[in-house]
Design a protein around this motif. Structure first.
Motif, short mmCIF file in Angstrom:
data_model
loop_
_atom_site.label_atom_id
_atom_site.label_comp_id
_atom_site.label_asym_id
_atom_site.label_seq_id
_atom_site.Cartn_x
_atom_site.Cartn_y
_atom_site.Cartn_z
N PRO A 274 0.81 -1.23 0.00
CA PRO A 274 0.00 0.00 0.00
C PRO A 274 0.84 1.27 0.00
CG PRO A 274 -0.06 -1.05 2.16
CD PRO A 274 0.67 -1.99 1.24
N ARG A 275 2.11 1.16 0.23
CA ARG A 275 2.96 2.35 0.13
C ARG A 275 3.13 2.74 -1.34
NH1 ARG A 275 7.18 -0.30 4.34
NH2 ARG A 275 6.72 -2.02 2.89
N GLY A 276 2.84 1.81 -2.24
CA GLY A 276 2.91 2.10 -3.66
C GLY A 276 1.57 2.56 -4.24
N ALA A 277 0.50 2.13 -3.62
CA ALA A 277 -0.85 2.52 -4.07
C ALA A 277 -1.68 2.66 -2.81
CB ALA A 277 -1.43 1.47 -5.01
N HIS A 278 -1.89 3.89 -2.39
CA HIS A 278 -2.41 4.13 -1.04
C HIS A 278 -3.81 3.58 -0.81
CE1 HIS A 278 0.56 7.71 -0.27
NE2 HIS A 278 1.16 6.59 -0.59
N GLY A 279 -4.59 3.52 -1.87
CA GLY A 279 -5.94 2.98 -1.70
C GLY A 279 -5.94 1.55 -1.21
N TYR A 280 -4.87 0.81 -1.51
CA TYR A 280 -4.77 -0.56 -1.01
C TYR A 280 -4.78 -0.54 0.52
CZ TYR A 280 -2.65 -1.79 -5.64
OH TYR A 280 -2.35 -1.96 -6.97
N GLY A 281 -4.12 0.47 1.07
CA GLY A 281 -4.04 0.55 2.54
C GLY A 281 -5.40 0.65 3.17
N LEU A 282 -6.25 1.49 2.58
CA LEU A 282 -7.62 1.61 3.11
C LEU A 282 -8.38 0.31 2.89
CD1 LEU A 282 -9.79 3.40 4.41
CD2 LEU A 282 -10.44 4.12 2.11
N ALA A 283 -8.20 -0.28 1.70
CA ALA A 283 -8.88 -1.54 1.40
C ALA A 283 -8.53 -2.61 2.43
CB ALA A 283 -8.53 -2.01 -0.01
N TYR A 284 -7.26 -2.69 2.77
CA TYR A 284 -6.84 -3.69 3.76
C TYR A 284 -7.42 -3.37 5.13
CZ TYR A 284 -3.04 -4.92 0.43
OH TYR A 284 -2.31 -5.29 -0.67
N ALA A 285 -7.38 -2.11 5.49
CA ALA A 285 -7.78 -1.73 6.85
C ALA A 285 -9.26 -1.99 7.10
CB ALA A 285 -7.47 -0.25 7.09
N VAL A 286 -10.10 -1.77 6.11
CA VAL A 286 -11.55 -1.85 6.35
C VAL A 286 -12.18 -3.12 5.78
CG1 VAL A 286 -11.74 0.66 6.44
CG2 VAL A 286 -12.19 -0.53 4.29
N SER A 287 -11.38 -3.96 5.15
CA SER A 287 -11.95 -5.21 4.63
C SER A 287 -12.51 -6.04 5.78
CB SER A 287 -10.86 -6.00 3.90
OG SER A 287 -11.19 -7.37 3.86
N PRO A 288 -13.73 -6.54 5.66
CA PRO A 288 -14.31 -7.28 6.78
C PRO A 288 -13.51 -8.51 7.18
CG PRO A 288 -16.02 -6.65 5.24
CD PRO A 288 -14.72 -6.31 4.59
N ARG A 289 -12.76 -9.11 6.24
CA ARG A 289 -12.06 -10.33 6.62
C ARG A 289 -10.60 -10.08 7.01
NH1 ARG A 289 -10.58 -14.34 1.48
NH2 ARG A 289 -9.08 -12.98 0.49
N GLY A 290 -10.20 -8.83 7.04
CA GLY A 290 -8.80 -8.53 7.33
C GLY A 290 -8.09 -8.11 6.06
N ALA A 291 -6.75 -7.98 6.13
CA ALA A 291 -5.99 -7.43 4.99
C ALA A 291 -6.21 -8.29 3.75
CB ALA A 291 -4.51 -7.39 5.32
N CYS A 292 -6.83 -7.70 2.77
CA CYS A 292 -7.24 -8.49 1.62
C CYS A 292 -7.28 -7.62 0.37
CB CYS A 292 -8.63 -9.05 1.89
SG CYS A 292 -9.37 -9.86 0.49
N HIS A 293 -6.74 -8.12 -0.72
CA HIS A 293 -6.80 -7.34 -1.96
C HIS A 293 -7.91 -7.83 -2.87
CE1 HIS A 293 -4.80 -10.91 -3.33
NE2 HIS A 293 -4.58 -10.46 -4.54
N GLY A 294 -8.60 -8.89 -2.45
CA GLY A 294 -9.69 -9.42 -3.25
C GLY A 294 -11.05 -9.09 -2.70
N ALA A 295 -11.08 -8.45 -1.51
CA ALA A 295 -12.36 -8.18 -0.87
C ALA A 295 -13.15 -7.11 -1.61
CB ALA A 295 -12.15 -7.74 0.58
N SER A 296 -12.45 -6.31 -2.39
CA SER A 296 -13.15 -5.36 -3.24
C SER A 296 -12.37 -5.34 -4.55
CB SER A 296 -13.18 -3.96 -2.61
OG SER A 296 -11.90 -3.36 -2.72
N LEU A 297 -12.74 -4.45 -5.43
CA LEU A 297 -12.01 -4.38 -6.69
C LEU A 297 -10.90 -3.32 -6.65
CD1 LEU A 297 -14.88 -4.79 -9.30
CD2 LEU A 297 -13.02 -6.38 -8.85
#
Lengths: 137, 628
Positions: free
Chosen positions: B438-461
């Protein structure tokens, strides 16, 4: 209005930079190791540059439309300019067809880390070669 | 009912009761499929008693296909599972490819709901209308590959059609917290410990065989769309690279952009990285490729190492995530050992992301003296020590010695190790981050933080959109040319990615790889042609929004709060050099904006108003009357 006013300017700036990469030993070595011939096809303005890495050292040939190239990369000139700053998300550019690549894809991808040092070189090259007006994207 | 098989199977392992309930058309339209069905059914099952351990018999397990599963369109083979996660303690789910989902629909079922627990090992046998809970003792203790092959051989004569096996391995049986469930020896429900839930239920496997045919509401339209997609796929660069390299195709772009994590997220460059990239993969591991049901992309690599200490038989090759988790994260430049680690994880049934990341964490603990050889059964856990990495992977699978500690996952292990072990974690809500920085693409950081299952890049698009793999020009929020290292606007992006993503990934269960070339219109049309529904993109984003709140609410019900919506120190410490030098996501900004957009209160719970608007009054009552 795009970055470059005409083909001559495009080739002068971008072609000159690619020549610089070809003259940089560490990068040239890896280009030659790939043994590939690339054709870059630009639009707005139009232009063609062949980078021939099939010999002992890379040859950069602006305007070459005859050589049989294994890889063709097509893109707008503005994208090419931004790319050398390291500011183009390559995946996105390919997905949205702002860059179109034809050829053995794994070999194209393998060159990415090879040209990574170029991103720091480009701004310096622009300043040193009288192209400071282009040192923005 | 078009598109769907028309029934959901309910199996209670305590009583042995089996019931096939019809799928209601209005329910199907409202919840679409996949985890749309799964989360709603799950909530209805637990609402009278929402407080239980993930490994207790009170934890239901849902397995659901999507409306287009089984229709032979590239990128539509996937299906999903969900339950309370034993690894995180929150909502857990996983998506899986292969052939199992299609076969389940051919048997006549859109999904399976499993409740209770058996007293002895069992497997579920499904052959069209014949459904039985059978003695699984013969297979208990066997790895997933052995179980797959033996069960198929044992049951071959009972029916004409080809069957599929979905099975846990020894890791699931011994309740490794990140145990997975596998089908066809390589398609895994990998993340969040789904296999351990099966192990706690003494459910070894599900065998399915089916002879029914699925019907599309608009067959002619479906055929036309198939033809259009075929033309698009012929020429699409993502299809070409996936066919050639599998998910390893992301390697070089990831390296150049700073997406690829190195040395447990602490390093930007590594001079040995080419030893384990896609070219090394082709030279040292790859012997072929295979695909999922109906998919022409065929991105699954087949690998083999014939000789040497890391030899393994021909089977599923490591994905990009595994190349990183067991490779760059551990500074392990031995390609063969990465293949071996992948093989071990598959056979034992373990999530490769969590396993590799947990070993990387343990290596860092070892380096810093928090654990010694005395703790690690004499194994010198060092950066790049391939033998040690393999030995420890086996120990985890067997829950043996120090492997028992690491079988808790890195967050659980950190608690046992103590000291400042938590500083070396890469987890959110107990789930280790995937291999995208997520230091390369900051939106990933938010996606990981708020994903219901924990740090996940597949929980949303979000990963697919911000990373550039997918492009949906019909959705305005997705059309920006995202500069990679900014947090501005990423909250709004994440919301849209979650809303559309819930439809795309969780409910329709499209594959992020195989369905990559589709537009949003094609993705929606496909569901409509199959089901006869008349969804629009906007409606599906609304429905997707409801599913997001369902998942979020389930995690809240299990105790997730605002304090858990954060990144670990590892992912918010800037690197000193490399493509992301100095860059960290602005979590404060993104979370503030996200909470406002999602109408979450200071505790991280969705407001009663928004839950009411979503038609989730039941969930609101549970969250607020019980205090969550």
């Amino acid at each position: 209005m795009g970055t470059f006013k005409d083909t001559e300017q495009l080739i002068g700036v971008i072609g000159g930079f690619i020549q610089k990469l070809a003259d940089t030993e560490a990068i040239a070595e890896k280009m030659v190791a790939s043994n590939l011939i690339f054709r870059m096809v630009y639009k707005d303005p139009e232009g063609v540059i062949v980078v021939d890495c099939s010999g002992d050292k890379p040859e950069v040939r602006p305007g070459d439309t005859d050589t049989d190239a294994a890889i063709t990369l097509s893109m707008g000139a503005d994208i090419a300019h931004k790319f050398w700053f390291g500011k183009v998300n390559l995946t996105m550019a390919l997905t949205r067809r702002k860059m179109v690549a034809k050829g053995p894809i794994p070999k194209i991808l393998k060159l990415l880390p090879v040209i990574k040092p170029a991103y720091a070189m480009y701004p310096k090259y622009l300043e040193e070669n009288g192209f400071s007006e282009f040192n923005t994207y | 009912m078009s598109g769907f098989a028309g029934k959901i199977l309910y199996v209670d392992l305590t009583s042995g009761r089996i019931e096939a309930k019809p799928l209601q058309a209005d329910f199907a339209r409202k919840y679409i499929g996949g985890l749309g069905f799964g989360t709603k059914i799950y909530l209805d099952l637990i609402k009278d008693n929402p407080h239980f351990d993930a490994l207790s018999e009170d934890n239901p397990f849902v397995l659901m296909t999507g409306p287009t599963t089984g229709f032979r369109v590239s990128g539509t083979a996937r299906w999903c599972v969900g339950t309370k996660s034993p690894l995180t303690g929150y909502w857990g789910d996983a998506n899986v490819g292969g052939f199992f989902g299609a076969r389940l629909k051919f048997a006549g079922y859109d999904g399976i709901v499993i409740t209770g627990a058996a007293k002895k090992p069992v497997y579920l046998f499904i052959d069209d209308d014949k459904v039985e809970i059978r003695d699984g003792g013969k297979y208990w203790g066997k790895d997933t590959y052995e179980t797959n092959d033996e069960m198929l051989a044992d049951l071959k004569t009972e029916g004409a059609k080809q069957g599929e096996v979905l099975t846990i391995g020894p890791a699931g049986e011994t309740l490794v917290k990140f145990a997975s469930i596998l089908t066809r020896k390589g398609h895994a429900a990998g993340r969040t410990g789904m296999g351990a839930v099966w192990g706690s239920k003494k459910l070894k496997a599900i065998f399915v065989r089916g002879s029914k045919k699925l019907e599309a509401a608009g067959q002619a339209d479906l055929d036309t769309l198939r033809g259009e997609l075929k033309e698009i796929y012929k020429d699409h660069i993502s299809v070409e690279v996936l066919k050639t390299l599998g998910t390893a195709c992301h390697w070089d772009a990831g390296l150049v952009s700073g997406d690829l994590p190195i040395k447990n997220w602490s390093q930007a460059e590594w001079d040995q990285i080419d030893e384990i990239g896609p070219i090394a993969y082709e030279e040292k591991l790859k012997v072929g490729s295979r695909t999922c049901y109906g998919c022409t992309v065929a991105c699954k690599m087949i690998a083999e190492v014939k000789d040497g200490q890391f030899r393994f038989d021909k089977g599923a090759g490591p994905e990009y995530e595994t190349m990183c988790s067991f490779g760059t994260m551990c500074l392990n430049s031995n390609m063969e050992s990465i293949g071996k680690a992948n093989d071990i994880c598959n056979r034992y049934g373990m999530d490769t992301i969590t396993c590799g990341s947990t070993i990387a964490f343990a290596i860092e603990c070892f380096e810093n003296g928090l654990i010694t050889k005395e703790d690690t059964d004499g194994i010198e856990l060092g950066w790049g020590n391939a033998e040690a990495i393999i030995a420890m992977t086996e120990k985890i699978g067997k829950q043996e010695g120090f492997g028992k500690v690491l079988a808790e996952g890195s967050a659980g292990a950190a608690k046992k190790i103590g000291g400042n072990a938590v500083d070396y974690l890469s987890t959110v809500k107990g789930l280790e981050a995937p291999m995208h920085d997520p230091r390369g693409a900051h939106g990933y950081g938010l996606a990981y933080a708020v994903s219901p299952r924990g740090a996940c890049h597949g929980a949303s698009l979000n990963f697919s959109i911000e990373g550039g793999n997918m492009y949906f020009p019909e959705i305005p929020e997705f059309t920006e040319e995202f500069e990679e290292q900014t947090s501005e606007g990423r909250a709004a992006l994440n919301v849209a990615c979650q809303d559309f993503g819930m439809f795309f990934s969780s409910c329709a269960v499209y594959c992020h790889l195989g369905a990559m070339p589709m537009t949003a219109t094609q993705a929606v049309d496909l569901v409509n042609y199959v089901t006869g529904f008349d969804y629009t993109i906007d409606e599906l984003m609304q429905l997707g929004r409801r599913i997001w709140y369902l998942k979020r609410g389930l995690s809240n019900l299990f105790g997730a709060r605002a304090e858990h919506d954060k990144l670990p120190r590892k992912l918010t410490t800037p690197l000193e050099d490399g493509p992301t030098a100095g860059s960290v996501p602005d979590m404060e900004l993104m979370l503030k904006e996200f909470y406002e957009l999602r109408r979450l209160n200071a505790d991280g719970l969705p407001s009663t108003e928004i839950l009411g608007e979503m038609g989730l009054e039941d969930l609101a009552a549970l969250l607020y009357s019980n205090g969550g």
